[in-house]
Design a protein around this motif. Structure first.
Motif, mmCIF file in Angstrom:
data_model
loop_
_atom_site.group_PDB
_atom_site.id
_atom_site.type_symbol
_atom_site.label_atom_id
_atom_site.label_comp_id
_atom_site.label_asym_id
_atom_site.label_seq_id
_atom_site.Cartn_x
_atom_site.Cartn_y
_atom_site.Cartn_z
ATOM 1 N N THR A 28 5.067 10.841 -4.465
ATOM 2 C CA THR A 28 5.221 9.389 -4.559
ATOM 3 C C THR A 28 5.455 8.854 -3.159
ATOM 4 N N VAL A 29 4.599 7.929 -2.750
ATOM 5 C CA VAL A 29 4.673 7.356 -1.406
ATOM 6 C C VAL A 29 4.664 5.844 -1.529
ATOM 7 N N GLU A 30 5.556 5.179 -0.795
ATOM 8 C CA GLU A 30 5.575 3.717 -0.719
ATOM 9 C C GLU A 30 5.325 3.293 0.717
ATOM 10 N N THR A 60 4.066 -0.536 3.141
ATOM 11 C CA THR A 60 3.782 -1.968 3.145
ATOM 12 C C THR A 60 2.303 -2.173 3.428
ATOM 13 N N THR A 82 4.583 -4.286 -1.122
ATOM 14 C CA THR A 82 4.860 -2.855 -1.170
ATOM 15 C C THR A 82 3.905 -2.193 -2.149
ATOM 16 N N VAL A 83 3.297 -1.127 -1.711
ATOM 17 C CA VAL A 83 2.362 -0.359 -2.532
ATOM 18 C C VAL A 83 2.985 1.007 -2.809
ATOM 19 N N THR A 84 2.853 1.462 -4.040
ATOM 20 C CA THR A 84 3.342 2.786 -4.413
ATOM 21 C C THR A 84 2.179 3.637 -4.904
ATOM 22 N N ILE A 85 2.002 4.782 -4.264
ATOM 23 C CA ILE A 85 1.035 5.764 -4.731
ATOM 24 C C ILE A 85 1.859 6.856 -5.406
ATOM 25 N N GLY A 86 1.754 6.939 -6.724
ATOM 26 C CA GLY A 86 2.551 7.887 -7.493
ATOM 27 C C GLY A 86 1.699 8.706 -8.423
ATOM 28 N N ASN A 114 3.921 4.070 7.209
ATOM 29 C CA ASN A 114 4.969 3.090 6.906
ATOM 30 C C ASN A 114 4.346 1.768 6.467
ATOM 31 N N SER A 115 3.197 1.428 7.088
ATOM 32 C CA SER A 115 2.480 0.210 6.725
ATOM 33 C C SER A 115 1.014 0.387 7.044
ATOM 34 N N LEU A 120 -4.149 -0.411 -7.593
ATOM 35 C CA LEU A 120 -2.722 -0.411 -7.287
ATOM 36 C C LEU A 120 -2.112 -1.811 -7.266
#
Length: 110
Positions: free
Chosen positions: A25-27, A29, A69-73, A104-105, A55
């Motif tokens: 899981t990665v978050e 910006t 904020t984007v989350t790849i899970g 990070n972004s 997403l």
């Protein structure tokens, strides 16, 4: 003493194998610095051939000049992903091989 070192090493190896993979899981910006509204954002591990789900979600957009904020899970253990952006105006951009484990972004530009 030699038995203790071997046992300690075995315990360390067992503990390391029980830790989750780096990219499960990665978050980060996502910054839309383009002149268009981002309508869809898809990702996939670079070693796969099919795009994941949007997403931004069914109600989501990212207006020009905005960020979110984007989350790849997707529970993948991969760090290198391809990105696909689609705008409301019909533009399409695919960006290969982004290292999400150090991200990070990400800024989308024209």
């Amino acid at each position: 003493m030699n038995i203790f070192v071997k046992g300690g090493l075995a315990a360390l190896v067992l503990l390391a194998s029980a830790l989750p993979a780096a990219a499960e899981t990665v978050e980060f910006t996502l910054i839309n610095n383009s002149s268009q509204t981002l309508q869809y954002f898809y990702t996939t591990p670079s070693n796969e051939d099919s795009w994941g789900e949007d997403l931004l979600g069914p109600e989501g957009t990212l207006e020009s000049g905005m960020q979110g904020t984007v989350t790849i899970g997707d529970e993948s253990d991969q760090c290198v992903y391809d990105f696909r952006f689609e705008t409301g105006e019909g533009a399409l951009l695919e960006v290969p091989e982004i290292d999400i484990c150090t991200l990070n972004s990400y800024t989308l530009n024209d």
